[in-house]
Write an enzyme that holds these catalytic residues in place. Structure first.
Site, PDB file in Angstrom:
ATOM      1  N   ASP A  43      -2.665   2.651  -6.391  1.00 11.02           N
ATOM      2  CA  ASP A  43      -1.596   2.715  -5.380  1.00 11.02           C
ATOM      3  C   ASP A  43      -1.556   1.530  -4.429  1.00 11.02           C
ATOM      4  O   ASP A  43      -0.937   1.612  -3.372  1.00 11.02           O
ATOM      5  CB  ASP A  43      -1.724   4.024  -4.581  1.00 11.02           C
ATOM      6  CG  ASP A  43      -3.039   4.107  -3.823  1.00 11.02           C
ATOM      7  OD1 ASP A  43      -3.930   3.282  -4.064  1.00 11.02           O
ATOM      8  OD2 ASP A  43      -3.173   5.009  -2.974  1.00 11.02           O
ATOM      9  N   GLU A  44      -2.194   0.414  -4.785  1.00  9.71           N
ATOM     10  CA  GLU A  44      -2.100  -0.750  -3.896  1.00  9.71           C
ATOM     11  C   GLU A  44      -2.312  -2.039  -4.670  1.00  9.71           C
ATOM     12  O   GLU A  44      -2.992  -2.058  -5.699  1.00  9.71           O
ATOM     13  CB  GLU A  44      -3.138  -0.655  -2.755  1.00  9.71           C
ATOM     14  CG  GLU A  44      -4.538  -0.545  -3.271  1.00  9.71           C
ATOM     15  CD  GLU A  44      -5.623  -0.708  -2.210  1.00  9.71           C
ATOM     16  OE1 GLU A  44      -5.469  -1.518  -1.287  1.00  9.71           O
ATOM     17  OE2 GLU A  44      -6.649  -0.034  -2.346  1.00  9.71           O
ATOM     18  N   ASP A 100       0.857  -1.188   0.000  1.00  9.81           N
ATOM     19  CA  ASP A 100       0.000   0.000   0.000  1.00  9.81           C
ATOM     20  C   ASP A 100       0.891   1.235   0.000  1.00  9.81           C
ATOM     21  O   ASP A 100       1.645   1.466   0.946  1.00  9.81           O
ATOM     22  CB  ASP A 100      -0.874  -0.033   1.268  1.00  9.81           C
ATOM     23  CG  ASP A 100      -2.046   0.920   1.180  1.00  9.81           C
ATOM     24  OD1 ASP A 100      -2.202   1.563   0.124  1.00  9.81           O
ATOM     25  OD2 ASP A 100      -2.801   1.018   2.164  1.00  9.81           O
TER      26      ASP A 100
END
Length: 435
Positions: A117-118, A21
């Site tokens: 973003d993860e 993350d």
């Protein structure tokens, strides 16, 4: 250490899953591009010039002042007068995202991006690369050294626990969460803090006396199913640390587009008839979007002519669409612009760059800054009411969208549409040279 000894660090039957993350991703990318911003309170927001818009993400330095995601800009400025505000630069974020996922895929192909973003990784077969913790440390270090970006990583036997773990230490944390840690680490927490439990679900659970994750883990199944349907049973499993979902590298493509096409009964060149066909198609696409709880930010029209020549034309929209009339309007405009009057054999409409409906509302300011500007007095009143009566007094339209009861809602606050993955293989060296 020999690979035999290393294998003992991995479970004989179970799996080892990482959830990577990125920490305050957009703000961190801006800092990687401009080192003068490092260590300063920075926020990414819709319309900085007019103090309008909403904070999309902010640096940890800004968070120390109480600045938070989805907070109106004027409120953030009041809390932190030195706040630096930048407009979002999505090309920059997509480039960084592609480079980050490239690093993850150097460890294993079993990488499932969840948002810009993860992502999850299954490293069960990676014992030759080291112990799980060493792999997590190596990934974190390489993302920091190569891209100058911080991340937190959860290490666990399944997706749910890995995601929960990655949230426990931010920024730059690595957290291992084993099944045996659950009673201590998870059960005492408030039920609303659990992934997959939104505000409304938490309120429902509290109405039957379930206040903590531990309470949910021990809840009566018949009562839970009556209250939340099949999702109630799934949440109870999660609260007990069970999650059978596999890391699926292709899952991102499941949610990329919703479309319908139709072969016409004969070659048609009558404009009125063709527009009626587009009406019908947009109705079908709208119905499927409703079922999937999705909205589209791009509309495409496919036209196949009598001579089999096929063209597809797309239009990125100002605001996400999901209703029949909105889809039809966009499709007809595109069609009329690109149709040369020749007879047509097939027509199709597709909505792409999909967002989950409840997230789209939170992110609307990125699609239409002006709309939010008009709402500033309303936002002001709402935040005063929240301060006075607690944050759940008013739900935004986003939280009112009925969430699917069958699919876990594991969206993070900053996750955007999955279109950045369409060119995930295209992130070559030239795209990365800015870092």
């Amino acid at each position: 250490m020999g690979s035999g000894i290393m294998k003992e660090m991995y479970p004989k039957k179970g799996r080892v899953i990482l959830h990577v993350d990125m920490n305050s991703f957009y703000a961190s990318v801006e800092m990687a591009y401009d080192s003068d911003l490092k260590g300063k309170p920075l926020a990414i927001a819709g319309n900085p010039e007019e103090r309008r818009g909403i904070i999309v993400t902010c640096s940890y330095e800004a968070r120390k002042f109480g600045v938070r995601t989805t907070m109106p800009l004027w409120e953030a400025k009041k809390l932190c007068p030195e706040l630096i505000i930048k407009k979002p630069n999505f090309d920059r974020y997509r480039t960084a995202s592609a480079a980050m996922f490239d690093i993850l895929r150097q460890y294993t192909e079993v990488v499932e991006p969840v948002s810009i973003d993860e992502g999850y990784m299954d490293i069960t077969e990676c014992s030759d690369l080291g112990a799980p913790l060493e792999i997590a440390e190596s990934i974190q270090k390489r993302i920091l050294e190569q891209l100058d970006l911080p991340c937190s990583i959860g290490v666990a036997p399944n997706k749910f626990l890995a995601k929960t773990a990655s949230d426990m230490k931010k920024p730059m944390g690595i957290t291992v969460l084993r099944k045996r840690d659950i009673p201590k680490a998870l059960w005492p927490l408030e039920v609303g803090e659990m992934h997959g439990v939104g505000t409304k679900t938490a309120d429902k659970l509290k109405s039957i006396g379930i206040d903590t994750i531990g309470g949910l883990a021990a809840a009566n199944e018949i009562q839970l199913k009556g209250l939340l349907g099949i999702n109630g049973l799934k949440l109870k499993e999660r609260a007990n640390g069970q999650d059978k979902r596999q890391v699926d590298p292709d899952s991102v493509y499941d949610f990329k587009s919703i479309g319908n096409s139709t072969t016409l009964p004969r070659d048609i060149s009558n404009q009125h008839e063709l527009l009626k066909v587009l009406d019908r198609l947009s109705e079908q696409v709208a119905a499927r979007m409703k079922r999937k709880e999705a909205v589209a930010t791009t509309i495409s029209v496919m036209i196949r002519f009598k001579d089999r020549k096929t063209i597809t034309r797309s239009q990125k929209l100002q605001n996400p669409v999901s209703k029949q009339d909105e889809i039809a309007a966009a499709a007809k405009t595109l069609f009329l612009k690109h149709w040369n009057g020749d007879p047509i054999r097939l027509l199709g409409i597709t909505g792409t760059d999909l967002l989950e409906a409840d997230k789209a509302v939170k992110q609307l300011d990125l699609f239409s800054y002006e709309q939010d500007a008009k709402k500033e007095p309303l936002i002001n009143t709402m935040s005063q009411l929240r301060e006075k009566y607690g944050k759940n007094i008013i739900e935004s339209a986003g939280s009112q969208v009925k969430k699917p009861t069958t699919k876990e809602n594991t969206g993070a606050g900053t996750s955007f549409n999955k279109d950045f993955l369409q060119n995930r293989r295209r992130s070559n060296e030239s795209e990365r040279k800015d870092f």
